[in-house]
Design an enzyme around this catalytic site. Structure first.
Site, mmCIF file in Angstrom:
data_model
loop_
_atom_site.group_PDB
_atom_site.id
_atom_site.type_symbol
_atom_site.label_atom_id
_atom_site.label_comp_id
_atom_site.label_asym_id
_atom_site.label_seq_id
_atom_site.Cartn_x
_atom_site.Cartn_y
_atom_site.Cartn_z
ATOM 1 N N GLY A 183 1.489 -1.048 -0.476
ATOM 2 C CA GLY A 183 0.043 -0.466 0.261
ATOM 3 C C GLY A 183 1.166 1.463 0.196
ATOM 4 O O GLY A 183 2.259 1.272 0.107
ATOM 5 N N GLY A 199 0.511 5.640 1.002
ATOM 6 C CA GLY A 199 -0.076 6.727 1.025
ATOM 7 C C GLY A 199 0.775 7.637 1.073
ATOM 8 O O GLY A 199 1.684 8.125 0.337
ATOM 9 N N VAL A 253 3.606 1.197 2.579
ATOM 10 C CA VAL A 253 3.695 -0.148 4.224
ATOM 11 C C VAL A 253 3.761 -1.110 3.076
ATOM 12 O O VAL A 253 3.416 -2.474 1.900
ATOM 13 C CB VAL A 253 1.578 -0.055 4.471
ATOM 14 N N LYS A 291 5.417 0.426 8.076
ATOM 15 C CA LYS A 291 5.255 2.183 7.124
ATOM 16 C C LYS A 291 6.117 2.770 6.983
ATOM 17 O O LYS A 291 7.227 3.070 8.159
ATOM 18 C CB LYS A 291 4.028 2.630 7.582
ATOM 19 N N ASP A 308 -5.344 11.642 5.218
ATOM 20 C CA ASP A 308 -5.095 10.996 3.946
ATOM 21 C C ASP A 308 -6.453 10.122 4.507
ATOM 22 O O ASP A 308 -5.620 8.790 4.307
ATOM 23 C CB ASP A 308 -3.498 10.828 4.494
#
Length: 1023
Positions: free
Chosen positions: A802, A804, A809, A823, A923
């Site tokens: 992922g 952000g 991540v 992260k 976010d």
């Protein structure tokens, strides 16, 4: 002498009684005057006859008995405003009737009222009274009528209510009463009317209800009652009206209900009733209305239903009823409304339906009905709504439907119907909704449709209609939605009257054979949100007037023969989320003004003859997910800013003349899923992210000199420089203030701090580690750091799950088998943290938050090379993945989706209102919503209204199954147009309607008008 003495005694006694009576009435009048003085000024003026010099018996609203005592108080509908408790009833003991309904009385009931032992009638309905119903209510033993509906009373119904054995009518409806219905209710054997409707009562309907054999009307609807309907209900043989709808009642409909031969209204809808409709339902021959919709009833519709010959309303929709509609339905000649939609009914529509000549509404949609529409349907000349959509009906539409001239809504979509539409479909001039899409209907449109100015919604798409579009259609000033796509219409779009379409929000004429140009006047339809003219034979240029359509969120003109340049007025379309101009003959440069469409998600300009460079302004489109500029004549470098688009998922730049290297900024574009840069003149190494490293050779081929670890490409030559030493020096220099500030002991020591719950302490050696790495109070940070670096192969993109705004991540499996989410914070080209403040804020926020909907922080690391945070790993994946997969989305049922929205709301409410200082997320997106919990990034700064807006967007995405960009500016969109079509229509839409309303309120343009997350969470919790 004795006689005279006796007479004198009587005269004295009478004088005493008269004096006492006078004093008593004077006190009563004084009590009313004191109450008057406590009311607001307007109320006092309404009671002008109440004054100290007058006789209370003649005051408005008061009445006296034969002895001159005030016995009646009636101020119904006077508009009195004030507190009832300020009226001291101790001075009015002779009152037998109080009627104060339909005023604005507030506060709780005065305790002095319970002393009115002579009271027979009490009506306080439609006020703002509150408080609990006290047990003293049982003191009204003379009461025959007790009406306290439409107030704000709370608490339970007191058991002492059963002491009012003379009661004939009891109405406590429309309050906020809780608890269960007291068993003592069965003591009220003289009751003829009982209403406890629209409260919050729970539990079972007590079997003692069967004692109320004189009951005519029983209203318990709109509560939270559960259990089965008691068999004792069948003992209420005097019952004419039974309303138990909108509860949580379960089990089967009791057979004893058939004993209620006097029943005229039976409403059991919106419960969880199962089993079959009683086969002897036909015994209820007095029934005029039968409502069983929104239950879980199965089996077939019993043939005996045809014996209900007084029936005017029959609602059986939204159940699981199967088999065919019985022929006996034709016996219900008094029927005005019949709804059976959303069942599993099969077979043919019975021809006997033509006997129902009084029918005004017929809903049979969303079943499995097959065969032909019976020609006898033409007998239903009073019909104004006919809904047969989403079945398996075939054959030509019967010409007898021309006899139905009062239709307001005709829906036959989603069948296999053929033939032509009835010519007289709009002869009566009342038709508002014509929905016949997804059939095989052919030929010209009905003549009556050309002058059908009442039309509001027109769906003819996915048929075989033909004809010149400007001649087949007319002027529809009330039109809101029109879809004529996927037909064989030809000719040119009318160039006049578009400015008079004041309500038109969606126009789709795609996939036809429309020619000519796009009319300039089309820019006058300023309420348009969606315009799709794709896949036609349109020529000419894009009119600049389209820039007037400032509410537009989707513009599709692709697959035509449009020429000229893209007008710069495109910058006016600030709400645009999708722009598709592909497969045309457009020339010139991409206007830099496209970069001002900040809400755009999909941009497709492929297969044109566009030249020049890619505007660097496209790097400002931070919401962009899909960019397709392929098959043009674009040249120059790929702008650095494109690699900084954190939402970009698909990038197609093939078949151009682009040169130079692929910008290094793409190394941080971890949202990217697929790329195609083939057939250009690019050179240099591929960015080190999954989308490029896992791309096929065909997506990279025919360039000048791209290199990388892809079969078909040459290997990149290693670069030797002193860059690393410079980088280390920059890191060392940047950390000096941190050392001086006491944040780190040294720039070379790894500080690895974790938030622990366990109380034990101890050092853990790498080879000796047997338990959970993060389950102890302290441990060797160096070991933990090495584990993570090794497990991720130095944060290889292969382990990235992922992206952000502040970091990427990674999924990490530690040697002890524990799964964690790591992260890694974004860094600049110099190797420094892109946002160090966000990093410290996130740590600070997560160490203070303890909430079941917020992911747990296990620890964090500050290191010259890598800075990252470690979280509990959640196996459920993220919301975006769930919604983007058709298979997973179909398993993601409405109940689960509602719970996700509730969970996000609870988490944000906790962060905004329960943390000090408040924690703002900034976010929020479907990629950051983990389906076992919520959230991966936080800040201690910013405006919580940003989070509120983002919540609204995500909530709509959950409901729609896709990003809601095209509807954010259209809060009037109907729920049916928003629901994810991969799921069946939900049985209960009330909560979904609430979520949609809340979502739109969260996304209003003015942040000050948005609700707080606390308000949102409360609304969802209360419903």
């Amino acid at each position: 002498m004795r006689k005279h003495k006796f007479v004198g005694f009587i005269l004295v006694l009478s004088c005493i009684l008269v004096c006492e009576s006078y004093d008593s009435e004077k006190e009563a009048a004084s009590a009313f005057l004191r109450w008057k003085s406590s009311l607001d000024k307007k109320s006092q003026s309404l009671l002008s006859s109440w004054n100290s010099s007058g006789n209370g018996c003649y005051w408005s609203g008061l009445g006296c008995n034969n002895h001159g005592r005030i016995a009646r108080l009636n101020l119904t509908g006077y508009g009195i405003k004030g507190k009832l408790r300020n009226l001291n009833f101790s001075f009015t003991p002779r009152l037998v009737s109080i009627d104060l309904r339909n005023n604005t009385l507030t506060g709780d009931l005065p305790s002095t009222m319970f002393g009115l032992s002579r009271l027979t009638y009490l009506n306080l309905s439609i006020n703002h009274l509150c408080g609990q119903l006290h047990p003293e209510i049982g003191l009204f033993t003379s009461l025959r009528f007790l009406h306290m509906a439409a107030n704000n009373f709370s608490g339970s119904v007191p058991h002492e209510i059963g002491s009012l054995t003379l009661l004939r009518e009891l109405d406590l409806s429309s309050n906020s009463l809780t608890g269960s219905i007291p068993i003592s209710i069965g003591n009220l054997r003289d009751l003829t009317f009982l209403s406890l409707a629209k409260n919050k009562l729970r539990g079972c309907i007590p079997s003692s209800i069967g004692n109320l054999t004189k009951l005519n009307r029983l209203y318990l609807y709109g509560n939270l009652l559960s259990c089965q309907i008691p068999q004792e209900i069948g003992m209420l043989t005097s019952l004419t009206e039974l309303f138990l709808s909108r509860n949580n009642l379960s089990g089967e409909i009791p057979d004893s209900i058939i004993s209620l031969s006097n029943l005229t209204l039976l409403y059991l809808c919106e419960n969880h009733l199962s089993g079959c409709i009683p086969s002897a339902i036909g015994n209820l021959t007095s029934l005029s209305e039968l409502c069983l919709y929104k239950n879980q009833l199965s089996c077939s519709i019993p043939a005996s239903i045809g014996d209900l010959q007084h029936l005017s309303i029959l609602y059986l929709s939204e159940n699981q009823l199967s088999e065919s509609i019985p022929d006996s339905i034709g016996n219900l000649t008094q029927l005005r409304e019949m709804s059976m939609f959303k069942n599993q009914l099969s077979g043919h529509i019975p021809a006997s339906i033509g006997n129902l000549r009084n029918l005004t509404i017929l809903r049979l949609s969303e079943n499995l009905l097959s065969g032909c529409i019976p020609s006898t349907i033409g007998n239903l000349t009073k019909l104004n709504k006919l809904l047969l959509n989403q079945n398996q009906l075939s054959c030509p539409i019967p010409v007898e439907m021309n006899h139905i001239n009062h239709l307001e809504s005709l829906s036959m979509s989603g069948n296999n119907l053929t033939g032509r539409l009835p010519d007289q479909v709009c002869l009566g001039g009342l038709l508002k909704n014509l929905t016949v899409n997804s059939n095989r209907i052919f030929g010209h449109l009905p003549r009556s449709l050309r002058n059908c100015t009442s039309l509001q919604r027109l769906r003819l798409d996915r048929n075989k209609f033909t004809g010149n579009i400007s001649e087949e259609t007319g002027f529809y000033p009330s039109l809101r939605y029109a879809d004529l796509s996927y037909n064989n219409f030809y000719g040119e779009i009318s160039s006049s009257q578009w400015a008079q379409y004041k309500n038109l929000t969606s126009l789709d004429i795609s996939h036809n054979k429309i020619s000519g140009g796009i009319p300039f006047d089309l820019g006058g339809a300023t309420q348009l949100h969606r315009l799709d003219l794709s896949s036609n034979q349109l020529r000419g240029s894009i009119p600049t007037s389209l820039g007037n359509l400032t509410l537009l969120f989707e513009l599709k003109l692709d697959d035509n023969r449009i020429s000229g340049s893209i007008p710069s007025e495109i910058s006016n379309l600030k709400q645009l989320s999708s722009l598709n101009l592909a497969a045309n003959n457009l020339v010139g440069q991409i206007p830099v003004q496209v970069g001002e469409c900040f809400k755009i998600f999909d941009l497709n300009l492929s297969r044109n003859a566009l030249s020049g460079g890619i505007p660097s302004q496209l790097g400002a489109l931070h919401t962009l997910r899909n960019l397709d500029l392929s098959s043009n004549m674009l040249n120059g470098d790929i702008p650095f800013g494109l690699g900084e688009l954190k939402s970009l998922e698909n990038l197609l730049l093939s078949h151009n003349k682009l040169s130079g290297t692929i910008p290094s900024s793409f190394s941080q574009c971890l949202s990217l899923i697929s790329v195609d840069v083939s057939y250009n003149q690019l050179e240099g190494p591929l960015p080190n992210i999954r989308a490029f490293q896992m791309a096929t050779f065909n997506a990279l081929r025919n360039n000048k000199g791209l290199c990388g670890n892809i079969t078909g490409l040459s290997q990149c030559e290693p670069l030797v420089s002193n860059k690393k030493s410079k980088l280390n020096w920059k890191i060392f220099t940047a950390m000096i203030p941190a050392v001086l500030g006491g944040l780190f002991l040294t720039a070379l020591v790894i500080s690895f701090l974790f938030v622990w719950r366990a109380r034990t302490r101890g050092r853990v050696g790498r080879r000796e580690t047997t338990g959970k790495l993060f389950a102890v109070w302290s441990f060797d940070g160096k070991i933990a750091y090495d584990y993570i670096i090794e497990a991720t192969e130095d944060f290889s993109s292969r382990y990235c799950v992922g992206i952000g705004a502040h970091g990427s991540v990674f999924k990490v499996e530690l040697p002890d088998g524990e799964m964690v989410a790591v992260k890694k914070l974004h860094v600049t080209d110099d190797g420094l943290l892109a946002d160090p403040k966000s990093y410290t804020n996130e740590i600070q926020a997560l160490t203070q938050i303890r909430h079941r909907n917020i992911v747990k922080l296990l620890g964090f690391c500050s290191h010259p090379r890598h800075s990252f945070l470690v979280y509990k790993f959640l196996e459920g994946g993220n919301l975006s993945e769930k919604l983007s997969s058709d298979e997973q989305a179909r398993e993601f049922e409405w109940t689960d989706r509602i719970n996700v929205v509730k969970g996000i709301a609870r988490a944000l409410s906790h962060m905004h209102h329960d943390c000090s200082p408040a924690v703002i997320h900034l976010d929020i997106s479907s990629k950051n919503i983990m389906l076992d919990s919520q959230e991966l990034a936080y800040t201690m700064e910013g405006n919580d209204k940003c989070d509120v807006y983002s919540f609204g967007v995500v909530a709509l995405e959950v409901i729609m199954g896709r990003h809601p960009g095209e509807v954010l500016s259209s809060p009037q969109t109907e729920l049916e147009d928003l629901l994810d079509t991969r799921l069946s229509t939900p049985r209960n839409k009330e909560l979904l309607v609430l979520i949609v309303k809340l979502a739109f309120s969260c996304t209003v343009t003015n942040p000050q008008l948005r609700p707080t997350m606390q308000q949102v969470a409360y609304q969802l919790r209360s419903n």
